[in-house]
Design an enzyme around this catalytic site. Structure first.
Site, PDB file in Angstrom:
ATOM      1  N   CYS A 167       0.836  -1.191   0.000  1.00 33.13           N
ATOM      2  CA  CYS A 167       0.000   0.000   0.000  1.00 33.13           C
ATOM      3  C   CYS A 167       0.883   1.258   0.000  1.00 33.13           C
ATOM      4  CB  CYS A 167      -0.956  -0.054   1.197  1.00 33.13           C
ATOM      5  SG  CYS A 167      -2.370   0.988   0.953  1.00 33.13           S
ATOM      6  N   HIS A 182      -3.791  -5.292   0.800  1.00 28.96           N
ATOM      7  CA  HIS A 182      -3.185  -5.719   2.066  1.00 28.96           C
ATOM      8  C   HIS A 182      -3.186  -7.241   2.174  1.00 28.96           C
ATOM      9  CE1 HIS A 182      -2.693  -1.868   4.177  1.00 28.96           C
ATOM     10  NE2 HIS A 182      -3.673  -1.474   3.389  1.00 28.96           N
ATOM     11  N   GLU A 211      -2.006  -9.040   4.411  1.00 27.25           N
ATOM     12  CA  GLU A 211      -2.007  -9.517   5.802  1.00 27.25           C
ATOM     13  C   GLU A 211      -3.406  -9.677   6.394  1.00 27.25           C
ATOM     14  OE1 GLU A 211      -1.048  -6.629   4.678  1.00 27.25           O
ATOM     15  OE2 GLU A 211      -1.702  -4.993   5.982  1.00 27.25           O
TER      16      GLU A 211
END
Ligand code: XMP
Length: 526
Positions: A92, A183, A185
């Site tokens: 990002c 993202h 994660e």
């Protein structure tokens, strides 16, 4: 003093460095990397290259950020990060930053993409290798940024496009520098785990070196190396998971050269002190010292009603008792304590947060005690401490122990403390815990306990009026204790608990259930 963690051999010699630009998911990225089997260390975004290089990273991850690369004071990393030959993954904001730094263009997104967005893979190698995708090679990622890459740097290719035609991933496969708009994660990015693993194993060529077993071997070796052949280490036991894991690691490393001190302040739950003593006496080879300081603490707390004063007295008394014993043991050079990673991490130096956290265990023993500190859990997140404890065969009673305040029942007795009140509260609390556990709600709750209020009310017991105290029951669900919701325990269960408490503890006149969430309430009553 040689830092306990740095330059360790073994598992810690392989690590990925995460430069933290203050993104809300920075810690989560670090945890995901570790879950994938590689140690990840979080450093401030502006860490100089020489320091990063000193960590000998297998890879570098640039985190997200609340900032935009267009801001005047946009946080930047040392540009040498791109030149060191170490693979880089920007996530990002990290992606936008490396694009700008390497000659690409980033613009404010016309359609800001937030939430779940699909993307099409253009180049599966190596980041998207083996990712199971449907016929159109479509994956989903979770976005939370307005800026987007307009043009990647000259020698970069687009690896994936979002459904809106913006760049979802870009990279330079010769230089091993990659950027992701989404993202990986967060759980809302279904292929995120695989993308991270590809970065770790295909790009950075990591081996699967971060496991509870490898941590234990490594920690034991480091404890031995730091402490040497002859010195002894003292460790305070509280019965909590962190100090217990430290104790078993020390024991493994040093055997009889470890000295364990358990200060029983009399403020634990019913039979807990006995349990802690039994477990450690049986489980440890080192010297176990059980100090019965119950009278001492009660005396010091006599007549004290202010909660902060109670905390202060208990903290000080604990240090006094521990210190007296530890110093009487002859020459002990080291003190071990259970500081964990969230206590250590310099998240305060990430962009956007002002407070730099102290590098010391909150509420830990002060360094003025004259010992060198050993903190074998400094690199572990709480869930990793539990995994290590499991690998060390610690019982569930410790591994799954609910959070318990250091000052113990002293802050669950409203007003002044006495032996009688402690006894009453321990009994009520034991009934509550016993019934909740039997009903199978234990694992759903963050904390559940009884409080002895200072309210005396009227009731009817036997043939007459009876004045006695009110017991309050508190049960909450929470992720991290920062916020909490009161638990919707079934009425039948509460009824049973109330009947048992009023029936089995003659003095109790009434039982109430706390239906306040946090905020506006707190979890504890004091
Ligand atoms: P509150 O009451 O602030 O509690 O919502 C949040 C979490 O912190 C624990 N707590 C303490 N832990 N010493 C501790 O070690 C203390 O003085 C203390 N006070 C609260 C509480 O049990 C909950 O988990």
């Amino acid at each position: 003093m040689e830092h306990f963690l740095e330059n360790g051999k073994g598992s810690l010699s392989e690590k990925v460095v995460l430069l933290d630009f203050g993104g809300q998911y920075s810690m989560l990225i670090a945890r995901r990397v570790r879950e994938a089997g590689v140690y990840c260390e979080v450093l401030p975004y502006n860490t100089p290259w020489e320091v990063i290089q000193g960590h000998n990273p297998a890879g570098i991850i640039l985190s997200g950020s609340p900032a935009s690369v267009y801001q005047e004071d946009a946080p930047k990393c040392d540009p040498a990060v791109y030149e060191g030959g170490v693979p880089v993954l920007g996530i990002c904001y990290g992606m936008h930053l490396l694009n700008i730094d390497l000659g690409g263009e980033v613009k404010k997104g016309s359609r800001s993409e937030f939430g779940r967005t699909s993307f099409t893979i253009e180049q599966p190698e190596p980041l998207f290798r083996g990712i199971s995708i449907n016929d159109e090679a479509v994956c989903y990622g979770w976005m939370s940024h307005q800026d987007e890459v307009l043009n990647p740097p000259p020698d970069f290719e687009v690896l994936a496009w979002t459904e809106n035609g913006t760049v979802a991933a870009t990279g330079n496969r010769q230089k091993n520098i990659y950027g992701l708009q989404f993202h990986p994660e967060v759980v809302h990015s279904p292929c995120g785990e695989d993308v991270l693993k590809n970065f770790l194993y295909k790009v950075c060529q990591c081996s699967h070196s971060w496991t509870p077993r490898s941590f234990i071997d490594d920690a034991v070796a480091r404890i031995r190396r730091v402490v040497g052949e002859n010195e002894r280490v003292v460790c305070a036991l509280s019965g909590g998971v962190d100090s217990s894991v430290v104790a078993f690691l020390l024991d493994k490393a040093l055997g009889s050269r470890a000295v364990f001190i358990f200060v029983d302040h009399g403020l634990l739950r019913l039979d807990e002190a006995k349990e802690v003593a039994r477990l450690f006496k049986e489980g440890l080879q080192g010297q176990f010292i059980h100090i019965d300081a119950r009278e001492k603490f009660l005396k010091r707390l006599e007549g004290v009603t202010d909660p902060e004063e109670k905390r202060r007295i208990i903290g000080n008394e604990f240090i006094n008792v521990f210190k007296e014993k530890a110093l009487s043991m002859g020459d002990i050079a080291y003190l071990a304590q259970g500081t964990i990673y969230p206590d250590v991490i310099e998240s305060g130096s990430a962009y956007g947060s002002a407070v730099i956290k102290s590098h010391h265990n909150v509420g830990g023993l002060p360094e003025e005690l004259g010992f060198e500190l050993i903190e074998p859990l400094r690199e572990l997140f709480k869930d990793e401490v539990r995994l290590v404890g499991k690998e060390l065969n610690l019982p569930d009673a410790i591994l799954k122990r609910q959070p318990f305040p250091g000052p113990g029942l002293a802050v669950r007795i409203i007003g002044a403390i006495s032996a009688g009140k402690l006894d009453l509260l321990q009994k009520a609390d034991a009934i509550f815990r016993n019934e909740v556990e039997k009903a199978g709600y234990k694992d759903e709750l963050w904390q559940f306990f009884a409080v002895l209020t200072d309210v005396q009310v009227v009731g009817v017991k036997g043939d007459g009026r009876h004045y006695g105290p009110v017991i309050a029951l508190r049960a909450v669900v929470s992720e991290d204790a920062m916020t909490a919701d009161w638990a919707r325990l079934p009425h039948e269960l509460l009824e049973k608990i109330s009947a048992r408490i009023t029936g089995e503890i003659p003095d109790v006149a009434r039982v109430v259930y706390d239906i306040t969430s946090k905020p506006p309430g707190t979890i504890e009553w004091e």
